[in-house]
Design an enzyme around this catalytic site. Structure first.
Site, PDB file in Angstrom:
ATOM      1  N   LYS A 213       0.850  -1.194   0.000  1.00 39.70           N
ATOM      2  CA  LYS A 213       0.000   0.000   0.000  1.00 39.70           C
ATOM      3  C   LYS A 213       0.888   1.248   0.000  1.00 39.70           C
ATOM      4  O   LYS A 213       1.411   1.652   1.039  1.00 39.70           O
ATOM      5  CB  LYS A 213      -0.911   0.024   1.236  1.00 39.70           C
ATOM      6  CG  LYS A 213      -2.100   0.956   1.035  1.00 39.70           C
ATOM      7  CD  LYS A 213      -2.587   1.610   2.284  1.00 39.70           C
ATOM      8  CE  LYS A 213      -1.762   2.788   2.704  1.00 39.70           C
ATOM      9  NZ  LYS A 213      -1.672   3.898   1.728  1.00 39.70           N
ATOM     10  N   GLY A 266       6.726   5.322   8.087  1.00 40.80           N
ATOM     11  CA  GLY A 266       5.806   6.453   8.105  1.00 40.80           C
ATOM     12  C   GLY A 266       5.820   7.070   9.484  1.00 40.80           C
ATOM     13  O   GLY A 266       6.806   6.951  10.231  1.00 40.80           O
ATOM     14  N   SER A 267       4.719   7.674   9.865  1.00 36.41           N
ATOM     15  CA  SER A 267       4.724   8.423  11.124  1.00 36.41           C
ATOM     16  C   SER A 267       4.482   7.500  12.328  1.00 36.41           C
ATOM     17  O   SER A 267       3.899   6.417  12.214  1.00 36.41           O
ATOM     18  CB  SER A 267       3.687   9.536  11.069  1.00 36.41           C
ATOM     19  OG  SER A 267       2.436   8.996  10.762  1.00 36.41           O
ATOM     20  N   THR A 268       4.923   7.983  13.475  1.00 36.17           N
ATOM     21  CA  THR A 268       4.855   7.196  14.705  1.00 36.17           C
ATOM     22  C   THR A 268       3.405   6.879  15.079  1.00 36.17           C
ATOM     23  O   THR A 268       3.080   5.759  15.476  1.00 36.17           O
ATOM     24  CB  THR A 268       5.564   7.976  15.836  1.00 36.17           C
ATOM     25  OG1 THR A 268       6.901   8.256  15.394  1.00 36.17           O
ATOM     26  CG2 THR A 268       5.613   7.196  17.130  1.00 36.17           C
ATOM     27  N   GLY A 269       2.521   7.876  14.935  1.00 35.44           N
ATOM     28  CA  GLY A 269       1.121   7.678  15.315  1.00 35.44           C
ATOM     29  C   GLY A 269       0.469   6.553  14.510  1.00 35.44           C
ATOM     30  O   GLY A 269      -0.253   5.714  15.066  1.00 35.44           O
ATOM     31  N   VAL A 270       0.715   6.540  13.208  1.00 44.19           N
ATOM     32  CA  VAL A 270       0.109   5.496  12.362  1.00 44.19           C
ATOM     33  C   VAL A 270       0.668   4.123  12.760  1.00 44.19           C
ATOM     34  O   VAL A 270      -0.078   3.144  12.874  1.00 44.19           O
ATOM     35  CB  VAL A 270       0.354   5.798  10.864  1.00 44.19           C
ATOM     36  CG1 VAL A 270      -0.050   4.618   9.999  1.00 44.19           C
ATOM     37  CG2 VAL A 270      -0.408   7.043  10.441  1.00 44.19           C
ATOM     38  N   GLU A 294       9.679   1.803  10.731  1.00 44.11           N
ATOM     39  CA  GLU A 294      10.610   2.941  10.857  1.00 44.11           C
ATOM     40  C   GLU A 294       9.751   4.182  10.849  1.00 44.11           C
ATOM     41  O   GLU A 294       8.992   4.404   9.907  1.00 44.11           O
ATOM     42  CB  GLU A 294      11.612   2.932   9.702  1.00 44.11           C
ATOM     43  CG  GLU A 294      12.548   1.732   9.719  1.00 44.11           C
ATOM     44  CD  GLU A 294      13.347   1.607  11.001  1.00 44.11           C
ATOM     45  OE1 GLU A 294      13.607   2.626  11.669  1.00 44.11           O
ATOM     46  OE2 GLU A 294      13.688   0.459  11.372  1.00 44.11           O
ATOM     47  N   CYS A 328      12.927  11.818   7.152  1.00 40.31           N
ATOM     48  CA  CYS A 328      12.838  11.402   8.546  1.00 40.31           C
ATOM     49  C   CYS A 328      14.113  11.760   9.281  1.00 40.31           C
ATOM     50  O   CYS A 328      14.125  11.979  10.477  1.00 40.31           O
ATOM     51  CB  CYS A 328      12.590   9.908   8.617  1.00 40.31           C
ATOM     52  SG  CYS A 328      13.719   9.014   7.560  1.00 40.31           S
ATOM     53  N   GLU A 426       7.780  16.796  15.878  1.00 37.31           N
ATOM     54  CA  GLU A 426       8.182  16.591  14.483  1.00 37.31           C
ATOM     55  C   GLU A 426       7.195  17.322  13.578  1.00 37.31           C
ATOM     56  O   GLU A 426       5.990  17.058  13.639  1.00 37.31           O
ATOM     57  CB  GLU A 426       8.177  15.098  14.113  1.00 37.31           C
ATOM     58  CG  GLU A 426       8.660  14.879  12.680  1.00 37.31           C
ATOM     59  CD  GLU A 426       8.485  13.458  12.139  1.00 37.31           C
ATOM     60  OE1 GLU A 426       7.386  12.894  12.281  1.00 37.31           O
ATOM     61  OE2 GLU A 426       9.443  12.930  11.560  1.00 37.31           O
TER      62      GLU A 426
HETATM   63  P1  NAD Z   1       2.203   8.667   7.165  1.00 35.21           P
HETATM   64  O1  NAD Z   1       2.317   7.981   8.454  1.00 35.21           O
HETATM   65  O2  NAD Z   1       1.195   9.725   7.012  1.00 35.21           O
HETATM   66  O3  NAD Z   1       1.922   7.622   6.004  1.00 35.21           O
HETATM   67  C1  NAD Z   1       2.713   6.459   5.835  1.00 35.21           C
HETATM   68  C2  NAD Z   1       1.863   5.392   5.197  1.00 35.21           C
HETATM   69  O4  NAD Z   1       0.862   4.992   6.137  1.00 35.21           O
HETATM   70  C3  NAD Z   1       1.125   5.864   3.939  1.00 35.21           C
HETATM   71  O5  NAD Z   1       1.073   4.805   3.004  1.00 35.21           O
HETATM   72  C4  NAD Z   1      -0.249   6.164   4.484  1.00 35.21           C
HETATM   73  O6  NAD Z   1      -1.262   6.096   3.513  1.00 35.21           O
HETATM   74  C5  NAD Z   1      -0.411   5.081   5.529  1.00 35.21           C
HETATM   75  N1  NAD Z   1      -1.427   5.392   6.534  1.00 35.21           N
HETATM   76  C6  NAD Z   1      -1.810   6.600   6.977  1.00 35.21           C
HETATM   77  N2  NAD Z   1      -2.778   6.469   7.902  1.00 35.21           N
HETATM   78  C7  NAD Z   1      -2.995   5.153   8.036  1.00 35.21           C
HETATM   79  C8  NAD Z   1      -3.861   4.369   8.831  1.00 35.21           C
HETATM   80  N3  NAD Z   1      -4.726   4.917   9.687  1.00 35.21           N
HETATM   81  N4  NAD Z   1      -3.791   3.020   8.710  1.00 35.21           N
HETATM   82  C9  NAD Z   1      -2.940   2.464   7.866  1.00 35.21           C
HETATM   83  N5  NAD Z   1      -2.097   3.140   7.075  1.00 35.21           N
HETATM   84  C10 NAD Z   1      -2.128   4.467   7.165  1.00 35.21           C
HETATM   85  O7  NAD Z   1       3.677   9.224   6.818  1.00 35.21           O
HETATM   86  P2  NAD Z   1       4.146  10.076   5.577  1.00 35.21           P
HETATM   87  O8  NAD Z   1       3.596  11.457   5.707  1.00 35.21           O
HETATM   88  O9  NAD Z   1       3.943   9.352   4.296  1.00 35.21           O
HETATM   89  O10 NAD Z   1       5.718  10.104   5.851  1.00 35.21           O
HETATM   90  C11 NAD Z   1       6.263  10.947   6.798  1.00 35.21           C
HETATM   91  C12 NAD Z   1       6.547  10.237   8.093  1.00 35.21           C
HETATM   92  O11 NAD Z   1       7.319   9.093   7.840  1.00 35.21           O
HETATM   93  C13 NAD Z   1       7.359  11.084   9.047  1.00 35.21           C
HETATM   94  O12 NAD Z   1       6.903  10.903  10.357  1.00 35.21           O
HETATM   95  C14 NAD Z   1       8.770  10.530   8.871  1.00 35.21           C
HETATM   96  O13 NAD Z   1       9.613  10.762   9.966  1.00 35.21           O
HETATM   97  C15 NAD Z   1       8.488   9.092   8.649  1.00 35.21           C
HETATM   98  N6  NAD Z   1       9.574   8.433   7.927  1.00 35.21           N
HETATM   99  C16 NAD Z   1      10.412   7.646   8.649  1.00 35.21           C
HETATM  100  C17 NAD Z   1      11.471   7.014   8.019  1.00 35.21           C
HETATM  101  C18 NAD Z   1      12.428   6.163   8.801  1.00 35.21           C
HETATM  102  O14 NAD Z   1      13.220   5.455   8.204  1.00 35.21           O
HETATM  103  N7  NAD Z   1      12.383   6.194  10.112  1.00 35.21           N
HETATM  104  C19 NAD Z   1      11.660   7.180   6.648  1.00 35.21           C
HETATM  105  C20 NAD Z   1      10.764   7.982   5.944  1.00 35.21           C
HETATM  106  C21 NAD Z   1       9.717   8.598   6.590  1.00 35.21           C
END
Ligand code: NAD
Length: 542
Positions: A213, A266-270, A294, A328, A426
């Site tokens: 996804k 993606g983000s910590t909350g998700v 991550e 990130c 962040e």
């Molecule tokens: P995001 O969490 O908004 O989205 C990440 C993925 O999760 C997307 O595919 C999104 O559609 C999906 N998603 C969102 N809500 C969801 C839910 N309720 N249930 C299931 N899936 C859901 O993050 P983003 O804006 O795409 O990326 C930015 C974030 O990612 C920042 O917090 C950044 O620090 C982090 N990040 C971390 C690393 C790492 O290696 N640590 C690398 C890149 C990005």
């Protein structure tokens, strides 16, 4: 050519092309950008053998040119997700049994296709869809992904080579690195095309089938990735791409008994939400799932009074603002000694005044737009709130404009309180806050670095004093999964700096390393006895 284990090609990092004026790669990527800009594409769902078009579609727009439409992507409903899981499980019957050499060849071919005929298209798609400059696209969508493909093949062979050392007489022990029993769910962020490519393929390389996804704001380059995977010979159904309502897709996946692991960035909350869902459903699964995530960061630069002001200023200019701070690993809080503040300020403000911002096809630009409306609203809101906060001073930047695209000017803030909200949260954009500390308080400053924000992804210290550098390295042991001395905290390279953090930043399974691939196998020990005992009695019983 040098070889790795089992005679696989020993990888070298893909050289980063310069795109300097007059170079052939510059002409090629500019022509490709124009060509893609002028056409409209439609991104289907990829479910087993099928490319699926639905009656629920959404537009794709360049973040720097929001009135322009690049095409549309199709959104899945629950039935599509269920179909994708069934297609993956069907594909698993053959894929999980394919010999590793035949699997590996597909990913090595992906690397070569991407280094050659796909390079300009992947880069141009990333520039258009995610507003990366050509350099940011090149180091991500081309070089890092090529490296992931090649190095992962090497790491896979290193894993397979790890076998029991001892065999008792008449016995033979071996470990079979089985793919997980079920399917893997890969959920990827918008900000790196290479992560979008790596998360599904790293699991697939180890023999797993995948539901992928992508982020809705990375759909444009996601289509180029699917084209690449299939052209390299990945059998249909091994990676199934679905997108749409994230919560619905995740709920459907997490309720399935064959769910065997999630590979998330993606983000910590998700990620926290996913962890919880998996926990709630734990009794439904055939096997305990692997949970790899991550996540976010509030990455730091801590400057010792002995450090060079220009070096720190450049680390801020590049580390905080490249790709609009949407890495990130981007530095977003800094600690500067009072004795060096005027120098650091002068150099950074000079740099920031010279930044050019605009469309990525204008190669003079250093920064472009942030990814979407919600990022723009959040970041402009942070700037407005910062202006009203009496503890904060905007040192440079502070403008924003969404008339053509989602442009946030790189912004440097100075905080009087080291625990100000801008030092802890962040924002994921081109906003950095710094705190100027009393030179005598280096030790207290290290404690601030340690205790401010829940994250521990990347961090950098600058010092020419070796004692101070060593002290900080020890003291900040748990503050960053990737720790840099006298360098900016961004720009990890596969094979050189395996990437990931702990605390609120993730499970630290280090993308681009053997440790990550280990999560996608379930080892089976096979002991064979060549001369089976024929008497149950032991000698002591005589
Ligand atoms: P995001 O969490 O908004 O989205 C990440 C993925 O999760 C997307 O595919 C999104 O559609 C999906 N998603 C969102 N809500 C969801 C839910 N309720 N249930 C299931 N899936 C859901 O993050 P983003 O804006 O795409 O990326 C930015 C974030 O990612 C920042 O917090 C950044 O620090 C982090 N990040 C971390 C690393 C790492 O290696 N640590 C690398 C890149 C990005």
């Amino acid at each position: 050519m040098a070889t790795g284990f089992f005679n696989t090609p020993y990888p070298e990092n893909e050289p980063v092309k310069s795109y300097a004026p007059g170079s052939p790669e510059r002409a090629e990527v500019q022509a490709m950008y124009k060509e893609l800009y002028a056409q409209k594409i439609e991104v289907p769902l990829y479910i087993g053998e099928e490319e699926v078009f639905t009656d629920n579609k959404a537009d794709m727009n360049p973040p720097h040119d929001i009135k322009h439409v690049l095409g549309q992507y199709n959104k899945a409903d629950k039935k599509h997700v269920e179909d994708a899981i069934e297609a993956a499980l069907e594909a698993r019957k053959k894929w999980a049994n394919m010999s590793w050499e035949f699997r590996a060849g597909i990913f090595l071919k992906m690397a070569d296709l991407l280094a050659g005929p796909y390079r300009a298209r992947m880069n141009a798609a990333t520039m258009l869809g995610q507003s990366k400059t050509v350099h940011q696209a090149e180091i991500d969508a081309a070089c890092e992904l090529i490296d992931f493909f090649k190095f992962n093949v090497l790491y896979m062979t290193e894993i397979y080579k790890e076998q029991p050392l001892y065999h008792a007489p008449n016995e033979w022990n071996r470990v079979e690195y089985r793919p997980l029993e079920g399917f893997v769910y890969a959920v990827t962020p918008f900000n790196f095309t290479s992560i979008a490519g790596n998360l599904p393929t790293s699991a697939a390389l180890m023999g797993n089938v995948v539901i992928w996804k992508p982020s809705r704001t990375q759909m444009y380059s996601a289509k180029v990735l699917m084209d690449l995977f299939l052209e390299a010979g990945l059998p249909k159904g091994v990676i199934n791409m679905v997108t749409g309502d994230s919560a619905m897709i995740s709920d459907t996946v997490f309720e399935h008994p064959d769910f065997a692991g999630v590979h998330f960035t993606g983000s910590t909350g998700v990620f926290n939400g996913m962890y919880k869902k998996v926990g709630e459903n734990i009794a439904k699964y055939k096997t305990y799932p692997r949970i790899v995530g991550e996540t976010g960061g509030k990455d730091f630069i801590a400057m010792h009074p002995s450090a060079d002001a220009k070096a720190v200023a450049v680390a801020i200019s590049r580390g905080a603002f490249e790709f609009q701070g949407q890495k990130c690993s981007a530095a977003s809080r800094a600690y500067i000694p009072a004795s060096k503040w005027e120098d650091v300020k002068k150099f950074v403000v000079e740099d920031m005044a010279s930044f050019k911002q605009g469309d990525p096809d204008d190669m003079h630009n250093f920064v472009s737009a942030v990814i979407d409306r919600s990022a723009f609203t959040k970041l402009s809101g942070v700037i407005d709130k910062a202006r009203e906060d009496k503890d904060l001073e905007i040192v440079a930047g502070g403008e924003y404009d969404d008339s053509k695209g989602y442009f946030i000017q790189p912004t440097l803030i100075k905080a009087n309180d080291p625990k100000n909200w801008t030092m802890e949260t962040e924002f994921f954009g081109p906003i950095m806050t710094l705190y100027v500390y009393d030179d005598e308080k280096w030790q207290e400053t290290l404690e601030l670095v340690n205790s401010t924000s829940p994250y521990a992804l990347t961090g950098a210290i600058f010092s020419t004093d070796r004692y101070a550098a060593e002290q900080a390295t020890h003291y900040l042991q748990n503050c960053a999964g990737n720790f840099y001395i006298n360098d900016k905290p961004t720009g990890a390279v596969v094979g050189q700096q395996p990437f990931g953090g702990a605390r609120g930043s993730g499970t630290n399974d280090k993308a681009g390393s053997k440790l990550n691939l280990m999560r996608w196998v379930s080892p089976r020990l096979i002991k064979e006895n060549f001369v089976s005992p024929k008497d149950y009695r032991y000698p002591f019983m005589e």
